[in-house]
Design a protein around this motif. Structure first.
Motif, PDB file in Angstrom:
ATOM      1  N   TRP A  92      40.720  45.256  41.057  1.00  0.00           N
ATOM      2  CA  TRP A  92      40.507  45.941  42.333  1.00  0.00           C
ATOM      3  C   TRP A  92      41.587  46.986  42.588  1.00  0.00           C
ATOM      4  O   TRP A  92      41.297  48.107  42.985  1.00  0.00           O
ATOM      5  N   MET A  93      42.844  46.591  42.380  1.00  0.00           N
ATOM      6  CA  MET A  93      43.940  47.507  42.692  1.00  0.00           C
ATOM      7  C   MET A  93      44.055  48.644  41.680  1.00  0.00           C
ATOM      8  O   MET A  93      44.345  49.784  42.058  1.00  0.00           O
ATOM      9  N   LYS A  97      41.309  50.960  43.579  1.00  0.00           N
ATOM     10  CA  LYS A  97      42.336  51.427  44.527  1.00  0.00           C
ATOM     11  C   LYS A  97      42.310  50.649  45.850  1.00  0.00           C
ATOM     12  O   LYS A  97      42.408  51.212  46.938  1.00  0.00           O
ATOM     13  N   ASP A  99      43.708  48.544  48.799  1.00  0.00           N
ATOM     14  CA  ASP A  99      45.006  48.563  49.482  1.00  0.00           C
ATOM     15  C   ASP A  99      45.467  47.178  49.926  1.00  0.00           C
ATOM     16  O   ASP A  99      46.663  46.901  49.961  1.00  0.00           O
ATOM     17  N   ILE A 117      50.481  41.249  44.051  1.00  0.00           N
ATOM     18  CA  ILE A 117      50.475  42.176  45.187  1.00  0.00           C
ATOM     19  C   ILE A 117      51.835  42.861  45.328  1.00  0.00           C
ATOM     20  O   ILE A 117      51.935  44.068  45.559  1.00  0.00           O
ATOM     21  N   LYS A 120      52.272  45.441  42.609  1.00  0.00           N
ATOM     22  CA  LYS A 120      51.442  46.632  42.816  1.00  0.00           C
ATOM     23  C   LYS A 120      51.737  47.318  44.152  1.00  0.00           C
ATOM     24  O   LYS A 120      51.142  48.360  44.453  1.00  0.00           O
ATOM     25  N   ALA A 122      50.879  46.393  47.171  1.00  0.00           N
ATOM     26  CA  ALA A 122      49.731  46.367  48.063  1.00  0.00           C
ATOM     27  C   ALA A 122      50.043  45.396  49.212  1.00  0.00           C
ATOM     28  O   ALA A 122      51.214  45.111  49.482  1.00  0.00           O
ATOM     29  N   HIS A 331      49.449  54.013  51.535  1.00  0.00           N
ATOM     30  CA  HIS A 331      49.215  53.296  50.273  1.00  0.00           C
ATOM     31  C   HIS A 331      50.531  52.702  49.751  1.00  0.00           C
ATOM     32  O   HIS A 331      50.824  52.738  48.549  1.00  0.00           O
TER      33      HIS A 331
END
Length: 408
Positions: A92-93, A97, A99, A117, A120, A122, A331
């Motif tokens: 997904w990330m 993309k 968030d 998370i 990344k 996020a 982001h």
């Protein structure tokens, strides 16, 4: 002279670049939220498609679409497997993309996804996973936990039953991170309250036959059998305990994590008298009733919202408020979570309360008891409140926190 002039040009270009970047950030009003949970197994009724519906309600209620924001929701089934959950979250990330990831029931999955998370940068909006370690030793600047945790459950149900005379305990524990944390935290409370833990047995997640485990619990002669499990495991254990005559024999079942969907599945005849702790009940007040009656019309299952579903709504609503306050989506997960902690939370389901430095949303908890069938006056009228636990008592004190983000 040339060097000085070159430096000035470089500074001007840098400022222009910064201005363009700031402008681009202010214009970026696109958001992607991934709902990662159990869509098909023992926790599906607790969250599953209902969590997706609640998050879409939060997006609608935020009013951001009318202000030019584009907010997309993805959903996926982690199958209660950390590797499946992290692989889906990574995809997904990286590819979509995304968030923010929301819900994550199953503490093993949530702990693994929380690490990803952070890597990344996020956001993890946890409402489903119970382990208090997410805001303790495993806390990160990118993860927040709304709704409840094992500390809250232990200090609600565990303390109340021990002080009421249930001073010997035996645990039936789901054998993964959630069950281990719940047994650990409840055992500490039982001991601190003057009780004694006589033993326990661990069972695989999604167990169909609890007979051997219940026989061990029965043989322990413990006054309280603590069910450190959730969802289908809890309801199966309670149904089979009734068949063994455990409660009729004088032992009490403590459902350390029980949701309204579990009570609905069991029926009041089987569930009556169970004590448990939650931070949300649809019939608490006018605001919770109004929202829940809206929700049930959109629920794919046609059910009232669980505590976890309510938490997903509140968490996403606050996340979107933070993005709006930032003027756009940077982001940058850590930056967004910092803004979430800066802003006071306020929603119709949990009311007002701070989001602490460790990522824990401060909410009161309530000790409930399941009504007898004759006490229920209308559909989903299942709970009677026994006690209120202030938010400061329902969450682990920051002075005892193992979270590296907390300054002592």
């Amino acid at each position: 002279m040339r060097t000085t002039r070159a430096r000035r040009y470089a500074a001007v270009i840098a400022c222009l670049g910064l201005g363009l970047a700031t402008s681009a950030f202010a214009q970026d009003k696109t958001v992607k939220i991934g709902v990662l949970n159990d869509m098909s197994s023992l926790y599906a009724d607790i969250g599953g498609p209902n969590s997706v519906a609640a998050i879409k309600m939060a997006i609608e209620d935020s009013g951001l679409a009318a202000k030019g924001w584009k907010i997309d929701v993805l959903s996926g089934d982690h199958q209660n497997k950390p590797d499946v959950g992290t692989n889906l979250a990574r995809q997904w990330m990286d590819s979509d993309k995304v968030d923010a990831i929301a819900d994550t029931p199953n503490s093993g999955v949530a702990l693994a996804v929380s690490n990803l998370i952070r890597e990344k940068n996020a956001v993890l909006l946890n409402s489903g996973a119970a382990t208090a370690d997410l805001t303790g030793k495993a806390c990160t600047p990118n993860t927040v936990s709304f709704t409840y945790d094992t500390y809250m459950l232990a200090h609600g149900t565990g303390a109340a039953l021990t002080k009421a005379g249930g001073n010997t305990w035996f645990f039936l524990t789901s054998d993964y991170a959630f069950g281990h944390a719940l047994e650990r935290d409840t055992s500490a409370v039982v001991t601190a309250s003057g009780g004694k833990v006589l033993g326990g047995v661990r069972h695989p997640i999604n167990t169909a036959d609890f007979s051997s485990f219940l026989l061990q619990a029965q043989a322990s002669k413990a006054k309280v059998i603590g069910l450190a499990n959730a969802g289908g495991d809890t309801t199966n254990a309670i149904k089979q305990a009734a068949e063994f005559g455990i409660v009729a024999g004088g032992q009490k079942l403590a459902a350390l994590l029980l949701f309204i969907n579990d009570v609905h599945s069991l029926g009041l005849k089987t569930a009556q008298g169970l004590s448990f702790t939650e931070s949300f009940y649809w019939d608490m007040n006018d605001k919770t009733r109004e929202w829940s009656k809206r929700f049930v019309k959109t629920s794919p299952k046609g059910t009232m919202p669980s505590m976890a579903v309510a938490g997903n709504y509140a968490a996403v609503l606050h996340y979107l408020k933070a993005l709006e306050a930032l003027g756009g989506n940077p982001h940058d997960g850590a930056k967004v979570v910092a803004k979430m902690k800066e802003l006071p939370t306020d929603d119709p389901l949990f009311g007002k309360g701070p989001l602490r430095a460790d990522g824990r949303r401060m909410v009161p908890a309530y000790l409930f008891e399941v009504k007898k069938p004759e006490e229920s006056k209308y559909p989903w009228d299942y709970y009677k409140m026994i006690a209120t636990i202030p938010a400061e008592e329902a969450a682990r004190p920051l002075s005892e926190s193992e979270c590296p983000l907390v300054k002592k």
